[in-house]
Design a protein around this motif. Sequence first.
Motif, PDB file in Angstrom:
ATOM      1  N   ALA A 151      -0.230   3.975   0.786  1.00  0.00           N
ATOM      2  CA  ALA A 151       1.224   3.804   0.707  1.00  0.00           C
ATOM      3  C   ALA A 151       1.660   2.479   0.108  1.00  0.00           C
ATOM      4  O   ALA A 151       2.630   1.874   0.553  1.00  0.00           O
ATOM      5  CB  ALA A 151       1.842   3.973   2.099  1.00  0.00           C
ATOM      6  N   GLY A 180       5.473   9.878  -0.304  1.00  0.00           N
ATOM      7  CA  GLY A 180       6.096   8.565  -0.354  1.00  0.00           C
ATOM      8  C   GLY A 180       7.367   8.581  -1.156  1.00  0.00           C
ATOM      9  O   GLY A 180       7.761   9.604  -1.736  1.00  0.00           O
ATOM     10  N   CYS A 202       5.870   9.383   5.093  1.00  0.00           N
ATOM     11  CA  CYS A 202       4.624   8.664   4.842  1.00  0.00           C
ATOM     12  C   CYS A 202       3.895   8.366   6.147  1.00  0.00           C
ATOM     13  O   CYS A 202       2.696   8.629   6.290  1.00  0.00           O
ATOM     14  CB  CYS A 202       4.932   7.376   4.102  1.00  0.00           C
ATOM     15  SG  CYS A 202       3.505   6.386   3.710  1.00  0.00           S
TER      16      CYS A 202
END
Length: 716
Positions: A151, A180, A202
């Motif tokens: 991420a 994301g 996420c």
Amino acid sequence: MKKALTLLLVLAMALSLGSAALASGEPSGSGESASAEIVSDKAFIEESLDLANNTEYTWTYASGADAWTMSAVTAVVYPELPNQQGVSVCVPGAYVTGIDTDRDGTPDVTAASYAEPVNGVLVIDYAARITSTNGQVYTAATAPVILNTGAAGYGSQSNRAAGTGYAKEGYVNVSCGNRGKQDAVKDDDGNVLYYTGDAPCCLVDQKNAARFVKYNILLGNLPGCADYLVSTGGSGGAAHAAMFAATSNNPDFYDYEIEAGAVGVYATADGGYSTTVTIDGADYEISDGAWGCVAYSAITSLFEADMAMAFEYTLNADYGFSTDFQKTLASYLAEDYMEYINAMGLTADEAAVGFDLNGDGDTKDTVTISIECDPALYPETNGYHGTYLDLYLAEFTENVQWYLDNLGYASGYTWFRADGTPLTDAEVAAMTASDKAEAFLEGRYAGGSSASGEPGGPSGAPGGASGGPSGNTVTVNGVTEMTVGTPVGGTTQAVGAGTNSRNYASFEEMLAAYEADVAEVYAGDQYGKNIVELYDPMNYIGAEGTNAPVWTRIVMGGREGDMALPNSLNLQLKWLMSGTDAVIEWQYNGGHVPSEILGNSFALWVDEMYAKHVAGAQPVSKAPAAPQTENGTAEEPTGTDVTDWISYQDGQVSIALKDAAAYRTNGAMKATPGFDVIDYGQEDYVFGSAEKDARHWSIYVLQAMREHADVLAELF
């Protein structure tokens, strides 16, 4: 029978080392709502996510690392973006007798006979022992599980194979994909149907991956101890590693996990939840939380990030803001930050933080943490002082002290005399720690290496720090995650849009945009939750319904530009107050996502925490530095003389608050608050919606603009 016996063996061995049963292990008939009828597809989910029933994935053996790596599989049964909601696992070869391809309980492919990727179930050797590079001892039942929260930039990450680097340490390594910011679901022609990946997708994908791994550990399909899961990542990944630990098992995230079809969390008919899985007729709790966390440049909490950065810049009374609008708005946000901190009720146990904050000569007290402002008495910091800043400065000073005290671990340095000539080998060999510290502060060196090489990112080497992000990629554990835009002059409101805050026709237009977006965000999502508040770890640390991690460590670069240092200080204070063993490190000269330096390593920290918190574990200590007996080959010094702001007397560092603030604001090389949501970053996109991929969301920026509209409009 095989699963039952395996499960009993795993539990027995884990409990023999004093496992706290934080995540799994004891039969239980109770979840959040154990007596209510489960309305989720529990049996289907558990059958589908049992690796023993999956004939699609394969195991690959790497002889050089002696490690088996599982190809990525989808970690949930109802994925929105399957290529980003999966998980891969790498396990040390010592824990694996072989691969059972026909599911009869015996290995058919071993490391010795391996030729190509093969589908099958691991045959695990629970008697095998691995001694890590630091001397810690693990088995297949007690090995820590490392969850890499990718991420970067709060962006998406595709599923990919887990790395083999931790196999030698005895750890089970997990790589997971995630949705994301800026993700979109598209039709067959590539047209965007709707945006996705906004908070908390996420984090939820990472929680679901953890559930999948823990479930298969319980089944005996994977080695490792589900009670010893460590979340780790860099930048946006570090933010999620910290949030993962901060939100452990909080029900606020269950609806999102259930929507994706995660294992071990199910809806019940009475509106509650069940958090158990059924294995051979018995129910076992499954956790989505962490035992520990190591976060490198944690870009969290975003909730107070504008205020915290404005406050840190405002501490430098000499800082040159780009515009009067920025300077004025920053001053308002700094005032709001003072009020925010003072309303939190923070306290510091002096023994836990390691500082005498009230000046009484001991560290036996609990001190109220607050910020005060008196411009007449403290003009050099625009009036700000108080115990909060005493702690801030103490932390900053301690980390400079640590750096100087550990220069003996640096290698390849060339050291020089005051006249610029290099020392002889004999003179270098005779240098004391104090000699090196003084030479370093006076800039009499040419840097070699201070980093251990893990994780990646700016090394923070003396004289060679990046001073902040200099490129458009973030590297964690040696892997480039994704392109991350970090504009220094102003953020774009939305991908593909040309409107940013400098291009609003008027202050009134910008204020109206803020008001509309904030109202929309705070109205709640499909589950009635404010996604900004879901991503504020300060809401969850110590809160009812959250399981506290045993330990956490957040490492920020001293010249970190993507986040103000007060954010990590806030997290530490909240964790300490909740009983977590929490440490922050502000690495002197380190940039964004700093490497481990001067003899430290990720594995050393995990092994030390294991020794500290697990009964029966081996004691672990940092290896002594190898003495430097030969000077480097550089012809002239490249260091900077910093003795005008760092005082070094009798081996002790002393720094004034105004100088620490100047180091931070001049070294970070980032824009200041004043435009859009967070002017330095890209994280505003995480609070988008299905229709648009970015929204204004900061209630504090909105509050400042509303309350001071007359002044700000004139300066806009």
